[in-house]
Scaffold this active site. Structure first.
Site, PDB file in Angstrom:
ATOM      1  N   CYS A   1      11.165 113.687 151.535  1.00 20.13           N
ATOM      2  CA  CYS A   1      12.061 113.339 150.448  1.00 20.13           C
ATOM      3  C   CYS A   1      13.190 112.453 150.963  1.00 20.13           C
ATOM      4  CB  CYS A   1      12.622 114.605 149.830  1.00 20.13           C
ATOM      5  SG  CYS A   1      13.332 115.674 151.060  1.00 20.13           S
TER       6      CYS A   1
ATOM      7  N   LYS B   1       2.051 118.531 141.708  1.00 18.22           N
ATOM      8  CA  LYS B   1       2.883 117.376 142.075  1.00 18.22           C
ATOM      9  C   LYS B   1       4.237 117.926 142.527  1.00 18.22           C
ATOM     10  CE  LYS B   1       4.832 113.321 142.414  1.00 18.22           C
ATOM     11  NZ  LYS B   1       4.456 112.385 143.527  1.00 18.22           N
TER      12      LYS B   1
HETATM   13  C1  LIG Z   1       8.377 109.338 148.612  1.00 21.94           C
HETATM   14  C2  LIG Z   1       9.170 110.280 147.719  1.00 21.94           C
HETATM   15  C3  LIG Z   1       9.313 109.673 146.329  1.00 21.94           C
HETATM   16  C4  LIG Z   1      10.531 110.424 148.330  1.00 21.94           C
HETATM   17  C5  LIG Z   1       8.503 111.668 147.696  1.00 21.94           C
HETATM   18  C6  LIG Z   1       7.249 111.788 146.838  1.00 21.94           C
HETATM   19  C7  LIG Z   1       6.079 111.077 147.430  1.00 21.94           C
HETATM   20  C8  LIG Z   1       5.487 109.991 146.804  1.00 21.94           C
HETATM   21  C9  LIG Z   1       6.003 109.424 145.523  1.00 21.94           C
HETATM   22  O1  LIG Z   1       6.142 110.189 144.529  1.00 21.94           O
HETATM   23  O2  LIG Z   1       6.252 108.203 145.538  1.00 21.94           O
HETATM   24  N1  LIG Z   1       4.414 109.356 147.348  1.00 21.94           N
HETATM   25  C10 LIG Z   1       3.877 109.775 148.555  1.00 21.94           C
HETATM   26  O3  LIG Z   1       2.889 109.192 149.072  1.00 21.94           O
HETATM   27  N2  LIG Z   1       4.427 110.843 149.186  1.00 21.94           N
HETATM   28  C11 LIG Z   1       5.511 111.507 148.680  1.00 21.94           C
HETATM   29  O4  LIG Z   1       5.968 112.481 149.318  1.00 21.94           O
END
Ligand SMILES: CC(C)(C)CCc1c(C(=O)O)[nH]c(=O)[nH]c1=O
Length: 312
Positions: A130, A44
């Protein structure tokens, strides 16, 4: 028939792995990835401090895919570095991926410094989907910031490193991003992250289906595949050959894996379908890919990788 592949100079005995965020939150999930037919795993996306993430419901599986606004729940980088350090001893001769996400360029530098100081011997995946400074789009859509971050990253980090990109939808954006990325010694570019800020609603109750962001979230699954394949192929056509492509998005069958490889991917990641089916999916996908290769007379991925034909 072999489904092995090479990435960043390392050989993997299978070209399939998880997508960051899926089956990689803690040791229990990562152990299941280790026990699966996947060639390796990515953690993750890790941040400097552990995060609980957004309030639930924050993930929903839909008939055609998924929507999520997890909010980067993770145990913090040290947790994952410890886990990988153990695996580098328990299951040696296997290269692991560490995903990281800084909330600004200084955090990226700190995360990379922590990795340098550890005994990590794998590959870094820097998540560029991000958040950025308020008022600016996510980093992957802020091209000047991408260039600034990559300049700093390669000043401070010497190990193999690639980036996870959001999907692009304009040919000029493919051209502009490729021109930036070709300046750097990237090991790979991973296309694509979820389609940002989709909306899945429940007409019966007339409400959204996830709590964060008034129901807006990243879209994965069948909805994503045509966009994922286009991004894989567009960057495969534009990037210098030293920068390989990881294909992510809409993979739930051996044919989907074949299509990503045909578009130019060297490794294929599975997200939404892995979340639904569990790690045994890697047995099925590998078997289905081998059947397709056999029917076509291919014995290895190099026989067809990147060989998508255009209609001339
Ligand atoms: C969207 C962010 C929270 C800024 C990064 C982590 C992330 C998430 C998440 O942790 O919400 N979900 C996704 O589908 N792609 C991602 O890259």
């Amino acid at each position: 028939i072999s489904t092995k592949t090479t990435l960043a100079g390392f050989e993997f005995d299978n070209c399939l792995m998880n997508a960051a965020g899926v089956y990689c939150y803690d040791a229990a999930e990562l152990d299941q990835m280790q026990a699966s037919k996947a060639g390796t795993f990515v953690t993750k996306s890790a941040t400097l401090q552990a995060r609980t993430g957004n309030p639930e419901p924050r993930y929903l599986a839909t008939p055609l895919g998924s929507i999520n606004s997890m909010g980067l729940p993770n145990h913090g980088l040290p947790y994952y570095l410890d886990y990988v350090s153990q695996q580098q001893i328990a299951v040696p001769n296997k290269i692991y991926f560490q995903s990281i996400t800084g909330f600004n360029i200084d955090e990226d530098e700190q995360l990379l410094a922590q990795i340098t100081a550890s005994d990590f011997k794998g590959i870094v995946e820097l998540n560029l989907s991000c958040p950025n400074v308020p008022g600016k789009p996510q980093t992957g859509y802020d091209f000047e910031t991408v260039e600034r971050i990559l300049t700093r990253v390669f000043e401070v980090y010497q190990g193999p490193l690639g980036i996870k990109l959001p999907p692009y939808f304009d040919i000029v954006h493919f051209d502009q991003m490729a021109a930036i990325l070709n300046q750097f010694p990237l090991a790979f570019v991973n296309c694509v992250n979820s389609i940002g800020n989709g909306l899945f609603i429940d007409a019966a109750t007339e409400t959204v289906t996830i709590k964060p962001k008034n129901g807006f979230g990243g879209i994965g699954g069948d909805y994503l595949k045509p966009t994922a394949l286009a991004n894989v192929h567009a960057f495969y056509q534009r990037l210098k050959p030293e920068i390989q492509i990881i294909g992510t998005g809409g993979v739930k069958s051996g044919q989907d894996v074949f299509e990503h490889l045909l578009c130019g991917a060297s490794m294929v990641q599975v997200g939404t379908a892995l979340q639904k089916e569990g790690p045994l999916i890697f047995d099925r996908l590998t078997a289905e890919l081998k059947t397709i290769m056999q029917q076509k007379g291919y014995t290895q991925i190099a026989d067809f990788q990147g060989q998508l034909k255009h209609l001339d």
